[in-house]
Design a protein around this motif. Structure first.
Motif, mmCIF file in Angstrom:
data_model
loop_
_atom_site.group_PDB
_atom_site.id
_atom_site.type_symbol
_atom_site.label_atom_id
_atom_site.label_comp_id
_atom_site.label_asym_id
_atom_site.label_seq_id
_atom_site.Cartn_x
_atom_site.Cartn_y
_atom_site.Cartn_z
ATOM 1 N N MET A 1 51.335 78.186 66.143
ATOM 2 C CA MET A 1 51.922 77.309 65.120
ATOM 3 C C MET A 1 52.045 75.893 65.658
ATOM 4 O O MET A 1 52.213 75.682 66.846
ATOM 5 N N ASN A 3 50.308 72.513 65.686
ATOM 6 C CA ASN A 3 49.570 71.543 66.483
ATOM 7 C C ASN A 3 49.485 71.956 67.945
ATOM 8 O O ASN A 3 49.652 71.149 68.842
ATOM 9 N N LEU A 4 49.295 73.213 68.161
ATOM 10 C CA LEU A 4 49.144 73.808 69.482
ATOM 11 C C LEU A 4 50.444 73.993 70.235
ATOM 12 O O LEU A 4 50.448 74.496 71.340
ATOM 13 N N ARG A 6 53.005 76.495 70.013
ATOM 14 C CA ARG A 6 53.181 77.727 69.251
ATOM 15 C C ARG A 6 54.650 78.107 69.234
ATOM 16 O O ARG A 6 55.337 77.982 70.228
ATOM 17 N N ALA A 178 45.713 76.947 74.572
ATOM 18 C CA ALA A 178 44.920 76.095 73.674
ATOM 19 C C ALA A 178 45.271 74.621 73.815
ATOM 20 O O ALA A 178 44.417 73.759 73.624
ATOM 21 N N VAL A 179 46.504 74.311 74.166
ATOM 22 C CA VAL A 179 46.908 72.911 74.221
ATOM 23 C C VAL A 179 46.068 72.138 75.220
ATOM 24 O O VAL A 179 45.700 70.983 74.986
ATOM 25 N N VAL A 265 56.485 66.320 71.782
ATOM 26 C CA VAL A 265 55.738 65.115 71.375
ATOM 27 C C VAL A 265 55.738 64.106 72.513
ATOM 28 O O VAL A 265 54.701 63.519 72.833
ATOM 29 N N PRO A 372 51.421 70.363 61.302
ATOM 30 C CA PRO A 372 51.472 69.230 62.235
ATOM 31 C C PRO A 372 52.793 69.290 63.000
ATOM 32 O O PRO A 372 53.827 69.654 62.431
ATOM 33 N N ILE A 373 52.772 68.929 64.264
ATOM 34 C CA ILE A 373 53.936 69.174 65.118
ATOM 35 C C ILE A 373 55.201 68.520 64.604
ATOM 36 O O ILE A 373 56.299 69.064 64.741
ATOM 37 N N SER A 374 55.069 67.364 63.953
ATOM 38 C CA SER A 374 56.271 66.674 63.470
ATOM 39 C C SER A 374 56.999 67.485 62.400
ATOM 40 O O SER A 374 58.165 67.256 62.126
ATOM 41 N N GLY A 420 49.974 71.774 56.636
ATOM 42 C CA GLY A 420 49.492 72.695 57.659
ATOM 43 C C GLY A 420 48.462 73.659 57.114
ATOM 44 O O GLY A 420 47.872 73.437 56.049
ATOM 45 N N THR A 421 48.256 74.744 57.847
ATOM 46 C CA THR A 421 47.282 75.767 57.462
ATOM 47 C C THR A 421 47.980 77.128 57.416
ATOM 48 O O THR A 421 48.956 77.365 58.135
ATOM 49 N N GLY A 424 46.638 79.766 61.900
ATOM 50 C CA GLY A 424 46.130 79.001 63.037
ATOM 51 C C GLY A 424 45.191 79.810 63.892
ATOM 52 O O GLY A 424 44.326 79.264 64.569
ATOM 53 N N GLU B 129 53.277 60.770 65.766
ATOM 54 C CA GLU B 129 53.832 62.004 66.345
ATOM 55 C C GLU B 129 52.828 63.142 66.314
ATOM 56 O O GLU B 129 52.856 64.031 67.164
ATOM 57 N N ASP B 130 51.966 63.114 65.307
ATOM 58 C CA ASP B 130 50.979 64.185 65.176
ATOM 59 C C ASP B 130 49.622 63.783 65.750
ATOM 60 O O ASP B 130 48.656 64.537 65.634
ATOM 61 N N ARG B 208 45.534 67.550 54.989
ATOM 62 C CA ARG B 208 45.883 68.383 56.153
ATOM 63 C C ARG B 208 45.399 67.729 57.436
ATOM 64 O O ARG B 208 44.321 67.165 57.497
ATOM 65 N N TYR B 210 46.238 69.358 60.841
ATOM 66 C CA TYR B 210 46.581 70.222 61.967
ATOM 67 C C TYR B 210 45.419 70.245 62.948
ATOM 68 O O TYR B 210 44.286 69.911 62.594
ATOM 69 N N ARG B 211 45.714 70.670 64.170
ATOM 70 C CA ARG B 211 44.659 70.661 65.183
ATOM 71 C C ARG B 211 43.897 71.969 65.291
ATOM 72 O O ARG B 211 42.811 72.001 65.839
ATOM 73 N N LYS B 212 44.457 73.055 64.812
ATOM 74 C CA LYS B 212 43.677 74.280 64.855
ATOM 75 C C LYS B 212 43.888 75.090 63.594
ATOM 76 O O LYS B 212 44.951 75.017 62.970
ATOM 77 N N SER B 213 42.891 75.842 63.215
ATOM 78 C CA SER B 213 42.988 76.671 62.027
ATOM 79 C C SER B 213 41.988 77.798 62.133
ATOM 80 O O SER B 213 40.957 77.666 62.786
ATOM 81 N N ALA B 214 42.288 78.912 61.491
ATOM 82 C CA ALA B 214 41.342 80.023 61.393
ATOM 83 C C ALA B 214 41.155 80.359 59.920
ATOM 84 O O ALA B 214 40.893 81.488 59.562
#
Lengths: 467, 467
Positions: A1, A3-4, A6, A178-179, A265, A372-374, A420-421, A424, B129-130, B208, B210-214
């Motif tokens: 979850m 932006n890497l 989790r 992954a980060v 961040v 997104p992490i924010s 987001g998605t 992930g 931030e993202d 969107r 985000y940095r990763k998605s499946a």
């Protein structure tokens, strides 16, 4: 979850109930089964009920839906012949690796032939100077890393299970590293794919293992994450990384989710090359403490890991500690010795079982989203409120599965609302098809449908998944 | 070239000759031109010969092939309307950014309407931030980095030209920082695309980042590198990186190509996080010395750059120096001061002009290939032999262009034979279509053709390119 970063929270526990049930039998003609046997040999075809049942589900709560036959091809030529045979007969094809998926990707919703690819388990080529390796679908991530042990290289993508690497490519898997090292998507250089009709495709051209290219459409990227709906992955060329010289792990407890996210961040903005960073909420920390005999503070917590030289780590550790302290961290605990470190990560990897142990006799329901992490603090607060409102924490609840599913759908929608998605790393499979539509919109889904129809015009490759 | 170690050698110079010539005119009906004007307004449509000529070529030697009209849409709605109009009338559509491509990607081989997207030049969103930003197609990489100056972030992908970022996404561009930060492919999170018929696609779903998605098929990856043949990119969401705290550059001369390559492999195996590493052969070094007033040894040379904290750099520098010395390096020269450093990289970036200056009055012919790093010495030796045999270094040669093209094709084939690719960053465009077929094979090309036919059934998106 996120932006890497989790995040793992303890939700989604419900009572144990009946699992696999109905087995369709006799759907295949004797001639067809004989034709399968003619390709791979009798010992490598099964229509035994127990075998079919075992191949009809993964590790998720999706109902077991067994195939009509299971075949174990021994090489890519057999995969190709089997695919051509099935396709010409209108028979669904379901690829099967370790069966450790979490979204029902192997359920044979229309019956058909399950291709168990685990007998193809050779490491075909290792190029240490070029940082690449070629693996067959039966090779798991742990088996590869064992093989690499003395090479000075490793493969860092580490989903929870000891999944097959080709299965990870099919699913779009990720993990705790992954980060720094990216997901499986960033680490696949080439794929050998048997297309539905049996043709053999090398997505980046046969034998190629360069790291960048601008040559034509990115077929490799199209097949990574396609969940077996476009073809069968029969070999993957993967990018390897130098094995870390030294490793240090740490945990850090915070007064709030926001403080943990702000720290993350700031660590990333400071370009500290953190290898792993995982967030656990206070409920999860409590569960881990109990289950794994840790002695961590029960608070929102970051698990961190750094890879590098002795000297580089010293600086990374110091910077990270300063950043977390300036964000009000309660407590910082470094684990430098291998034993201490593995205890920590074992606890993190066992979080699932720690959560299960909170309610003995229950099964777990796994889901994943990414924002997104924010937006991580928002979705955590929202999810906790949803969880409370859902009554899922009431042990007397008799209708829990339906409600836990509703909760997971709601969590997916909340991730979408925060840009987001809905997944992930677990994939769409059976359970998130509606969410995928909401995520990519009408034109996106139509484009995906067109791609599917182009590569699989008869709709026989792992039908009912993704779209 | 070579697994993110880029190699530059002085080859491909030939006499200046006539450039742009034939201008087709009057192919468009007055009604059609009026319809274009009705969408974007009269000032934003041109059929003037000089304008058409200017839009019929890029920076390569491909013959100028002008479009029949140029339009300057002001926003995505206009792009969509124009695309629908052109598609319904069977009119080819050619996207145009800065015109700095190197493989003839903007040549209007079938005429049609050129979409000059440079008037759409807004930075639509910046999420510090993202680590993400959304840019329109008129934003160039330098403009973005100027905008980011005070944010603590930057965008590292740096092809030679100040190209538009969406054009870089379309081409699959790369640059000197790829070894640490990846190519454009690794740094695009989402694309807004106008499909040939005018429909609007958000490859990762609207908004969107985000940095990763499946989640479903990787549409973003499909459009990156598609060279305008599948749709028009009207916005790109990019991944940003923390700006380096400190930067150190260096040059290092070697007795042989092999020693430089061995050093590179050892630096990467030691996990030294080198940001840039570029190889220049002795002919190129000589040219750079003369043109940029450097005082480097005339020998196979690595240009290096490191990003990090003061302390981290000290260690990286020391390790790298040790590694190169153990591989027999002649001479190591560090450039820590900004001025000295920029002189060095300016010399590298001006290598093209340095090569041109070796034969005043000539034009250059650019090409690129990429091989696994272990094969770099081989291809360099082979290419130098080919170059010698080709007679291209003979200034009296009157038929040079044909021969330089033959040399570039041969270089591409040599890369393929060494498990490489015919283009690491310039794309296929017009000139490498035959090489692409050899690279991906019959099934690969057929799969690409099917994808093209699915997304562009009338074959009107930048026709004649890639396939």
């Amino acid at each position: 979850m996120a932006n890497l970063l989790r995040a793992t929270a303890a939700w989604g526990l419900f009572s144990c109930r009946g699992y696999c049930s109905r087995i369709k039998q006799g759907k295949l003609s004797e001639d067809f089964v004989e034709a399968l046997k003619a390709v791979v040999g009798s010992p490598h075809v099964s229509t035994a009920a127990a075998v079919l049942q075992q191949h009809g589900h993964d590790e998720s709560m999706h109902r077991c839906q067994p195939p009509d036959a299971v075949v174990w091809p021994q090489n890519v030529e057999q995969v190709s012949q089997l695919a051509a045979l099935c396709y010409s007969q209108g028979m669904p094809i379901i690829p099967f690796g370790t069966g450790t998926g979490l979204e029902g990707g192997v359920c044979a919703v229309q019956g058909g032939v399950c291709f168990n690819l685990t007998h193809m388990d050779r490491i075909l080529a290792l190029n240490t100077e070029d940082f690449s390796v070629v693996v067959e679908p039966g090779v798991t991530r742990k088996a590869l890393n064992t093989h690499l042990r003395d090479s000075g290289l490793w493969f860092p993508v580490d989903p929870g299970a000891d999944a097959s690497l080709c299965g990870m490519a099919a699913t779009g898997a990720s993990g705790t590293n992954a980060v720094r090292y990216g997901t499986i998507r960033d680490n696949v250089l080439n794929l050998e794919v048997v297309l539905p009709g049996g043709q053999l495709l090398h997505t980046a051209g046969q034998g190629r293992h360069y790291r960048k290219s601008a040559a034509g459409y990115n077929l490799t990227g199209l097949f990574v994450g396609s969940e077996g709906t476009l073809g069968l992955i029969t070999a993957a060329t993967l990018r390897l990384h130098p094995a870390p010289e030294t490793t240090v792990a740490a945990t850090c407890a915070f007064p709030s989710v926001q403080a943990a996210v702000d720290s993350t961040v700031h660590i990333l903005q400071a370009a500290v090359p953190v290898a792993r960073i995982e967030f656990l909420d206070e409920v999860m920390m409590d569960a881990c403490n109990r289950h794994s005999k840790l002695d961590c503070r029960v608070a929102p917590t970051l698990f961190l890991e750094f890879h590098g030289s002795e000297q580089a780590l010293g600086e990374q550790v110091q910077r990270t500690e300063e950043i977390t302290q300036s964000n009000g961290a309660f407590h910082f605990s470094w684990a430098k010795e291998a034993e201490e470190r593995s205890q920590l990560w074992a606890a993190r990897h066992n979080a699932w079982y720690a959560a299960l142990a909170l309610r003995p006799g229950c099964k777990g329901y796994a889901t994943d989203v990414c924002v997104p992490i924010s937006r991580l603090p928002e979705i955590l607060v929202q999810a906790k409120e949803d969880l409370k409102a859902s009554g899922l924490t009431d042990p007397e609840d008799t209708e829990e599965l339906r409600r836990v599913e509703a909760f997971a759908q709601q969590l997916g929608r909340r991730a979408l609302a925060l840009h987001g998605t809905c997944t992930g790393e677990h994939g769409i499979g059976l359970g998130k098809r509606q969410l995928l539509q909401e995520e990519v919109g009408a034109v996106g889904i139509e484009t995906m449908r067109q791609l599917k129809a182009t590569l699989d015009p008869r709709g026989l490759m792992n039908p009912g998944k993704v779209l």
